[in-house]
Design a protein around this motif. Structure first.
Motif, mmCIF file in Angstrom:
data_model
loop_
_atom_site.group_PDB
_atom_site.id
_atom_site.type_symbol
_atom_site.label_atom_id
_atom_site.label_comp_id
_atom_site.label_asym_id
_atom_site.label_seq_id
_atom_site.Cartn_x
_atom_site.Cartn_y
_atom_site.Cartn_z
ATOM 1 N N HIS A 25 -2.461 36.001 7.545
ATOM 2 C CA HIS A 25 -2.013 35.575 8.874
ATOM 3 C C HIS A 25 -2.512 34.162 9.175
ATOM 4 C CE1 HIS A 25 -0.483 35.974 12.905
ATOM 5 N NE2 HIS A 25 -1.681 35.741 13.440
ATOM 6 N N GLY A 43 -2.336 25.928 18.419
ATOM 7 C CA GLY A 43 -1.865 27.286 18.698
ATOM 8 C C GLY A 43 -1.900 27.631 20.172
ATOM 9 N N LEU A 63 -0.279 30.860 10.064
ATOM 10 C CA LEU A 63 -0.443 29.975 11.215
ATOM 11 C C LEU A 63 -0.576 28.520 10.769
ATOM 12 C CD1 LEU A 63 -2.898 32.032 13.464
ATOM 13 C CD2 LEU A 63 -0.418 31.805 13.692
ATOM 14 N N GLU A 83 -2.792 32.907 19.470
ATOM 15 C CA GLU A 83 -3.267 32.391 18.182
ATOM 16 C C GLU A 83 -4.742 32.000 18.260
ATOM 17 O OE1 GLU A 83 -0.691 29.295 16.854
ATOM 18 O OE2 GLU A 83 1.092 30.561 16.904
#
Length: 339
Positions: free
Chosen positions: A286, A262, A290, A266
């Motif tokens: 979430h 990320g 990801l 992130e």
């Protein structure tokens, strides 16, 4: 946003594989279960009550079945494998009781954990009782080598727990560091369970090492699938809530990979939710998003398949028979399971 692990096509085959293994070792496992019931007995009522809560909570007894199948694969015809398999299950149960206290877990296999019903102190002490029972059973077999293997596994498992505790909530954990944790915490007992099957049969060093390798790599694959299922499984089949690892702020391989892949924003999310413990509504979804973005669930499963292939290759030294086939199929179960 959920991420469903794409293992449905293999689920039926894996269930059949376990059913075949269970049928193959059924008589021996009945004796193992009888030993377990007998050796859980105590004049202290809470001990068998608490131990029975976990031992009878629906686990498949994979580890003791592994000892039984490995010993039969090696042509063993005695009865000491029953005691060794029971000792493996006692050791496994003790580690679960201790794990739930350390992890502050509320559910296991869909039921309240022992610590939620009896408290942390009772759970730890009954876990210690079961460890004592495990070693007593091993002494009865008079196999010093088997005792050495299980004693070493017990210490390695404890080391793995401490390593995990030291790395808890550390988003900077590397993949190598995480693999060392699961090799100790999970794979060590799988390895020992398989290895003592060859030891009790007095087989060659090569065959003993092959079964140790089989068990160790099977255990790694097993844990990696656990990691994937926690974010991509279904609560009804997991025996716990999807996302429990996230809520408990555990650093597992899907998280390690997502953090590494990320960007700054992130990584800040993972820092907030896991390192700092500031979790808000929608954060689990979430996190799953990801992982989907970076393919970390799929890559975790791919790594599990890699270790599963190594486990299968380790059995090539043995002739093909019902037991070798069952152990090969067990690899497929561990990778393809959805529960």
């Amino acid at each position: 946003m959920g991420v469903v692990v794409p293992l449905e096509d293999e689920r039926v085959r894996s269930q059949n594989a376990v059913a075949q293994l269970q049928a193959l070792v059924r008589e021996d496992m009945e004796d193992v279960n009888e030993f377990i019931r007998d050796r859980m007995a105590s004049d202290v009522p809470m001990i068998p009550e608490l131990a029975s809560h976990l031992i009878n909570s629906g686990g498949k007894r994979l580890r003791p079945m592994l000892t039984i199948a490995a010993s039969r694969l090696c042509g063993y015809q005695g009865s000491d494998h029953i005691k060794l398999a029971a000792s493996v299950e006692f050791l496994h149960t003790a580690t679960l009781l201790h794990d739930d206290v350390v992890d502050e877990s509320d559910l296991r296999r869909g039921k309240k954990t022992a610590r939620m019903l009896w408290g942390n102190q009772a759970s730890v002490l009954v876990g210690d009782f079961l460890l004592g029972r495990a070693f007593r059973l091993m002494v009865e077999t008079k196999s010093l080598r088997a005792l050495e293997i299980i004693a070493n596994a017990a210490s390695v498992i404890a080391e793995g727990e401490v390593m995990q505790l030291a790395a808890a909530k550390d988003t900077g954990t590397t993949e190598d560091a995480y693999m060392r944790v699961i090799a100790a915490k999970t794979a060590a007992l799988f390895a020992a369970a398989a290895e003592i099957g060859a030891v009790v049969a007095a087989r060659s060093t090569g065959e003993t090492a092959a079964l140790e390798s089989y068990g160790r790599n099977l255990g790694i694959a097993f844990q990696l699938i656990d990691d994937a299922l926690d974010y991509g499984g279904r609560a009804a089949s997991l025996g716990k809530n999807v996302g429990d690892d996230f809520r408990e702020r555990k650093i597992t391989l899907p998280v390690v990979l997502a953090f590494r892949r990320g960007g700054k924003e992130e990584r800040a999310f993972w820092e907030r939710t896991l390192r700092e413990g500031d979790q808000r509504e929608g954060d689990l979804e979430h996190a799953q998003g990801l992982m989907a973005k970076h393919g970390t669930i799929e890559d975790t499963i791919a790594r599990a398949r890699h270790y599963g292939a190594i486990a299968k290759d380790a059995l090539a030294i043995f002739p093909e028979n019902a037991y070798s086939t069952a152990l090969l199929d067990l690899v497929d179960f561990c990778i393809s399971r959805t529960y």
